[in-house]
Design a protein around this motif. Structure first.
Motif, PDB file in Angstrom:
ATOM      1  N   GLY A  62       0.953  -1.231  -0.006  1.00  0.00           N
ATOM      2  CA  GLY A  62      -0.036  -0.084   0.076  1.00  0.00           C
ATOM      3  C   GLY A  62       0.860   1.133   0.076  1.00  0.00           C
ATOM      4  O   GLY A  62       2.111   1.275   0.178  1.00  0.00           O
ATOM      5  N   LEU A  63       0.282   2.421  -0.336  1.00  0.00           N
ATOM      6  CA  LEU A  63       0.917   3.803  -0.322  1.00  0.00           C
ATOM      7  C   LEU A  63       1.443   3.801   1.132  1.00  0.00           C
ATOM      8  O   LEU A  63       0.721   3.424   2.254  1.00  0.00           O
ATOM      9  N   TYR A  64       2.407   4.662   1.290  1.00  0.00           N
ATOM     10  CA  TYR A  64       3.030   4.990   2.494  1.00  0.00           C
ATOM     11  C   TYR A  64       3.713   6.346   2.368  1.00  0.00           C
ATOM     12  O   TYR A  64       4.326   6.966   1.641  1.00  0.00           O
ATOM     13  N   PHE A  83       5.684   3.155  -1.317  1.00  0.00           N
ATOM     14  CA  PHE A  83       4.851   1.902  -1.057  1.00  0.00           C
ATOM     15  C   PHE A  83       5.592   1.289  -0.050  1.00  0.00           C
ATOM     16  O   PHE A  83       6.631   1.175   0.198  1.00  0.00           O
ATOM     17  N   LEU A  84       4.701   0.757   1.145  1.00  0.00           N
ATOM     18  CA  LEU A  84       5.097  -0.185   2.125  1.00  0.00           C
ATOM     19  C   LEU A  84       4.438  -1.489   1.618  1.00  0.00           C
ATOM     20  O   LEU A  84       3.258  -1.894   1.373  1.00  0.00           O
ATOM     21  N   VAL A 115       9.541  -3.708   3.761  1.00  0.00           N
ATOM     22  CA  VAL A 115      10.507  -2.893   3.000  1.00  0.00           C
ATOM     23  C   VAL A 115       9.587  -1.668   2.299  1.00  0.00           C
ATOM     24  O   VAL A 115       8.464  -1.549   2.144  1.00  0.00           O
ATOM     25  N   ILE A 116      10.388  -0.627   2.021  1.00  0.00           N
ATOM     26  CA  ILE A 116       9.812   0.350   1.354  1.00  0.00           C
ATOM     27  C   ILE A 116      10.435   0.342  -0.171  1.00  0.00           C
ATOM     28  O   ILE A 116      11.513   0.077  -0.494  1.00  0.00           O
ATOM     29  N   VAL A 120      19.894   0.214   1.308  1.00  0.00           N
ATOM     30  CA  VAL A 120      19.516  -0.254   0.012  1.00  0.00           C
ATOM     31  C   VAL A 120      19.513  -1.524  -0.231  1.00  0.00           C
ATOM     32  O   VAL A 120      20.324  -2.413  -0.128  1.00  0.00           O
ATOM     33  N   ILE A 121      18.008  -2.153  -0.738  1.00  0.00           N
ATOM     34  CA  ILE A 121      17.972  -3.364  -1.353  1.00  0.00           C
ATOM     35  C   ILE A 121      18.240  -3.393  -2.597  1.00  0.00           C
ATOM     36  O   ILE A 121      17.610  -3.068  -3.467  1.00  0.00           O
ATOM     37  N   PRO A 122      19.222  -4.396  -2.780  1.00  0.00           N
ATOM     38  CA  PRO A 122      19.517  -4.589  -4.611  1.00  0.00           C
ATOM     39  C   PRO A 122      18.458  -5.275  -5.175  1.00  0.00           C
ATOM     40  O   PRO A 122      17.664  -5.805  -4.827  1.00  0.00           O
TER      41      PRO A 122
END
Length: 370
Positions: A26-28, A37-38, A51-52, A96-98
């Motif tokens: 959903g939007l965050y 988004f979350l 995660v964002i 940061v998530i790659p």
């Protein structure tokens, strides 16, 4: 920017290194630039992981690859420094998530750029200052950001928004807007125009100090609003500086000043009743104390002495930008009513005027905490 469909979100999700079963999307947040988004994933016996996911606004940030190079460079450096100091890098800086191709961003089928961060648990960002101690904690956190990045070579960073805090250039842009007067509005704002032009020297002040070497070039955040600090839910301490899109070379006094402009005002940024607008000296003192403490002795004497000027210049610059946008037809800042940018300009100029009246008090406060 094009609408984000469920199909596009699915495409983007599948190209990041997310694990588990998606149970929420959903939007965050309350940001106005990027689409955020979350996502919540369930991982067998390990519980839930958040995660964002963000679509970067390529109308504001024209070079998203350079932007992400800045963020990766700074957060990698911060992780190392946080570990050296015995902190928790999973909570005290963005992570940061790659993507599945080991990149810090993904370009989707429509050409939009996306990135993802680990969600910082048990912490909250607030849009308004609900407790004075939270404002103090935000000051310590922004100061600590300067402390930790003191050894980072600022000139290796890209300028994500060219001339973002070039106050002199902002004044030049205002003069052009006055001269062209494309909306025919200049006649109705002669008082605001006179106020800005009478203080034109403010546009040169900090830049001149940088040129002659009296102020050092540093890694700066450049958007030090109160809601860009995560406050730990248990301890109440500011633990992480977020929203690093505008991290680039700059002046520490500008970061200080922008935080004062936003957080020490007694009124909202678009307040129409100017009698409500002032710079709260108690909040100014609280932030000054926390910022200097957080910087841990890394500020030079000239930087400390220039902190009040940083507040005044940043407030003036923001007022000039609002006035310029009003004269040009409200093309940059989002507006929600007629004259919205003019109202914003007036609050900033009222703050500048109030700072001028309290100038000696501000200087004394800075001396007290230096």
């Amino acid at each position: 920017m094009q609408e984000i469909t469920k199909e596009r979100l699915k495409e983007v999700r599948e190209n990041f290194q997310f694990e588990g079963t998606l149970i929420y999307e959903g939007l965050y947040g309350s940001g106005h630039i990027n689409d955020t988004f979350l996502l919540v994933y369930e991982i067998a016996e390990m519980g839930q992981i958040k995660v964002i996911l963000q679509r970067m606004n390529n109308e504001v940030f024209l070079k998203p690859v350079e932007l992400m190079e800045n963020i990766v460079g700074v957060t990698t450096y911060l992780r190392e420094r946080i570990i050296e100091h015995g902190g928790n890098p999973e909570r005290e800086t963005l992570n940061v998530i790659p993507t599945i191709s080991e990149q810090p961003y993904y370009v989707d089928s429509e050409g939009d750029y996306w990135r993802s961060y680990k969600y910082i648990t048990d912490a909250t960002s607030y849009d308004v200052v609900e407790k004075p101690e939270h404002f103090y904690e935000s000051a310590v956190a922004f100061g600590n950001f300067q402390y930790l990045l003191d050894g980072y070579q600022a000139d290796t960073l890209h300028e994500t928004i060219k001339g973002f805090h070039d106050t002199r250039a902002r004044v030049v842009a205002l003069k052009r807007a006055i001269e062209s007067d494309i909306m025919g509005r200049a006649a109705f704002v002669q008082n605001e125009i006179a106020f800005a032009l009478e203080r034109e020297e403010l546009g040169n002040y900090l830049g001149e100090l940088l040129l002659i070497g009296d102020l050092p070039l540093r890694v700066t955040h450049n958007d030090t609003k109160f809601n860009n600090i995560m406050i730990d839910n248990k301890t109440g301490h500011g633990i992480c500086v977020i929203d690093l899109d505008t991290v680039m070379p700059g002046l520490a006094v500008n970061d200080f000043g922008d935080a004062i402009r936003f957080g020490a005002s007694t009124a909202v940024e678009d307040e129409q009743d100017l009698t409500k607008v002032a710079c709260d000296m108690e909040l100014f003192a609280l932030f000054t104390k926390g910022f200097i403490k957080g910087c841990g002795g890394k500020l030079t004497p000239q930087e400390i002495e220039s902190l009040p000027m940083g507040a005044k210049v940043m407030t003036y610059e923001c007022g000039v930008r609002f006035l310029t946008d009003y004269l040009q037809g409200d093309i940059y800042f989002k507006t929600h009513r007629e004259g919205h940018n003019l109202d914003r300009c007036r609050t900033q100029f009222k703050l500048v005027e109030d700072m001028e009246a309290k100038w000696e008090i501000m200087q004394e406060i800075v001396k007290k905490y230096s």
